[in-house]
Design a protein around this motif. Sequence first.
Motif, short mmCIF file in Angstrom:
data_model
loop_
_atom_site.label_atom_id
_atom_site.label_comp_id
_atom_site.label_asym_id
_atom_site.label_seq_id
_atom_site.Cartn_x
_atom_site.Cartn_y
_atom_site.Cartn_z
N ASN A 1 53.33 58.90 25.05
CA ASN A 1 53.44 58.69 26.75
C ASN A 1 52.28 58.64 27.50
O ASN A 1 51.74 59.48 28.43
N ASP A 2 51.17 58.95 26.73
CA ASP A 2 50.61 60.26 27.45
C ASP A 2 48.84 60.02 26.66
O ASP A 2 48.60 60.56 24.88
N HIS A 3 48.47 58.81 27.92
CA HIS A 3 47.12 57.90 26.98
C HIS A 3 46.09 58.38 27.27
O HIS A 3 44.90 58.27 27.84
N LEU A 4 45.84 59.92 28.17
CA LEU A 4 44.79 60.49 28.54
C LEU A 4 44.86 61.80 27.66
O LEU A 4 43.68 62.38 27.06
N GLY A 5 45.95 62.50 27.46
CA GLY A 5 45.81 63.58 26.75
C GLY A 5 45.33 64.51 27.00
O GLY A 5 44.96 65.54 26.53
N LEU A 6 44.47 64.78 28.54
CA LEU A 6 43.95 65.84 28.49
C LEU A 6 44.96 67.28 29.00
O LEU A 6 46.04 66.81 29.79
N ASP A 7 44.75 68.79 28.94
CA ASP A 7 46.25 69.34 29.81
C ASP A 7 44.37 70.38 30.79
O ASP A 7 42.92 69.94 30.58
N ILE A 8 45.62 70.52 31.80
CA ILE A 8 44.35 71.26 32.96
C ILE A 8 43.31 72.19 32.91
O ILE A 8 41.78 72.22 33.44
N ASP A 9 44.21 73.21 32.07
CA ASP A 9 43.15 74.46 31.91
C ASP A 9 41.97 74.50 31.21
O ASP A 9 41.10 74.55 30.82
N PRO B 1 52.21 54.28 34.57
CA PRO B 1 53.21 54.30 33.30
C PRO B 1 52.21 53.90 31.19
O PRO B 1 51.28 53.52 32.07
N ALA B 2 52.05 54.18 30.84
CA ALA B 2 50.94 54.04 29.72
C ALA B 2 51.44 53.10 29.30
O ALA B 2 52.24 52.45 29.24
N LYS B 3 50.19 51.95 29.03
CA LYS B 3 50.27 50.42 28.53
C LYS B 3 50.03 51.15 27.31
O LYS B 3 48.83 51.97 25.84
N LYS B 4 50.19 50.04 25.98
CA LYS B 4 50.11 50.42 24.58
C LYS B 4 48.93 49.67 24.27
O LYS B 4 48.01 50.66 23.62
N PHE B 5 47.88 49.42 24.97
CA PHE B 5 46.42 49.30 24.46
C PHE B 5 45.59 50.07 25.39
O PHE B 5 44.15 50.06 25.35
N VAL B 6 45.58 50.91 26.54
CA VAL B 6 44.66 51.27 27.08
C VAL B 6 44.79 52.66 27.31
O VAL B 6 45.96 53.67 27.33
#
Lengths: 381, 289
Positions: free
Chosen positions: A356-364, A132-137
């Motif tokens: 909620n998404d701390h990566l933010g990349l989409d697959i395509d 799960p998303a962690k606030k600072f990570v």
Amino acid sequence: MTKTSKVLLGLLAMGFSLTAYAKENIKIGALVAATGPASFLGDPELKTLEMYIEKINAAGGVMGKNIELIAYDTGANPKKATTFVKRLISQDKVVAILGGSASGETMAILPFIKKAKIPLVSMAGSIKIVKPAKKFVFKTPATDRMACEKIFEYLKKKSKTNVALISGNGGFGKSMRAQCKEVAPAFGVKIVADETYGPKDTDMTPQLTKIKSMTNVDAVVNPGFGQGPAIVTKNFKQLGMKQTLVQSHGVASKKFIELTGNASEGVIVASPPVVVAALLKDSNPIKQIALDYINDYETKYNAPVSTFGGYAYDALNLVVNAMKEANSTDPKAIRDAIESTTSYVGLNGIYKMSKNDHLGLDIDSSIKMLVIKNKDWQLAK
Amino acid sequence: MVELLQYSFGGITVGFIYALVGLGFTVIYNSSKIINFSQGEFVMIGGMAAVFLSYAKFPFVLAFPLAVMLASLLGYMLFKLVSMSQNSSVTSLIILTLGYSIFVRGASQVGFDKQMHTLPAFISDTPISIFGATITPQAILVIVVSLCIVFALYYMFNKTKLGKAMLATADNKDAAKLVGISVKKILIMNFMISSAIAAIGGIVLTPITSTNYEIGVILGLKGFCAAIIGGIGNPFGAVFGGVLLGILESFVAGYLSSEYKDAVAFIVLLLILFFFPGGLFGAKKSSRV
């Protein structure tokens, strides 16, 4: 030379890499596995960070201040990483931390990040870091789960849904193997064989022979990095296997083609966009920055780029952009600005962060399916 | 049936790789009773030096001997270190070799690099098919090279004065000196021969396994197992131990599960040490009263 800079030079001699020190610098910490078993990750990462921080400073820095990189070599050892993260937080007083290079060390430092409330942008693969998303990570590389999804989507399109897995049992292979098994049903993919090998093994013909003797295998997927996938590819060819062989983003560099020679002809690879920048459409915004990055890196270090340096590039830029956006070097302000990144075009794709998404990349945008033809990459049809 | 044959081919190939590494252990042991834990690093140096020399456009006929010479030079340096601490116990000398291995590994990380490298197959990379199972020409080359080395060593230790002088040196240094053997020269020769063997191994196996600065660690361990299983000191034992280990690993991976493969080497090692403390081909210990 101030006294402090002399002391810091002393540290440099002890093996820590530091950039020039001046008053009022913005300190950014980095934990990279520059030596040890994950050095093929950490080495290009550190080189990338050093090169671009130099560039940013030469262009006037951020908010009129120079960025100072305080990098420690963890050797991919979680114990060392925790020691160094404490030092970065309490002694060096950095405003943000980049790293670690590997998933294990990243997971080990998370409790300290949580306590210190300093933003961390990891360059490691595992999905556990941000889910799960962690606030600072935050993290920059696409997850192994996304790679599995992309691979299975491709195989489904080709109606090759009976898949044999042969995975390295190091951290990377283990994690990706688990993710692939988890997402397979969603794509109608059946895992009909599930073999593993040690990361230092020199012969995978037994495992492949076993797969070869099964009549219902359409494709073989090989989660792993380092020499393992190269040997799997050579053995695959040696045994004359006719199925589709799919390699993960763990091998997506020219090195893999060099190591496997003719054996990699026709192998499918799921890869971040940076290594195949030249193949991307001109309209793809990643193309130009990727070409620039390749040019910068290869001129400066006289070595081919790998995908791994790209993780560091994006981690650094996310933090630098956030500082500019927030017009502040306060860790909390930086964190908020990273989370509100909506359209940073990086080497690994286009980042669109949210709470909620701390990566933010989409697959395509972040994973491309490639095929190796005449010892070079082509986009797989 | 084809599978059985294929597992055997895989096992034999890997087994001879272990054997090549194991052979180096026997040579140094035979002259000094030291187990040289930097043996794996000489394998790595052989492969890495050959790769980097070929990158520097040296033709193979030049690059390979140079790589072997570099490894022998490092073997000579190890001898120097060992002879400097002459009065230490065998145990501390073994620890010294461990330290030396860490040094060599670190130095090549800086001197070469941290990437994987390979060499093209020497003869051809088209696999040879035998009853449906396949083996690469490079693997056959590894087998041939190890057999050549093992016969050469056997001949040296058993039929030549030099070899007997080596064995005598190991047995009793002072007595060897008294009968006119130059103990120092013998030891130098041994350290250089064993590192050269390791380097030759490192070169011929590079097209199969690829190489990097830390490949010596696991190869050294497996080679050590091979040498112990066969009975350390006996070159044929090292080959037998290596091949046994390789085939067992391959069969376990094929018929049981690849998860258990690595445990095999160490289980076999424990069993052998338990039931045949001297190894399968080891000399029977006789004690005089």
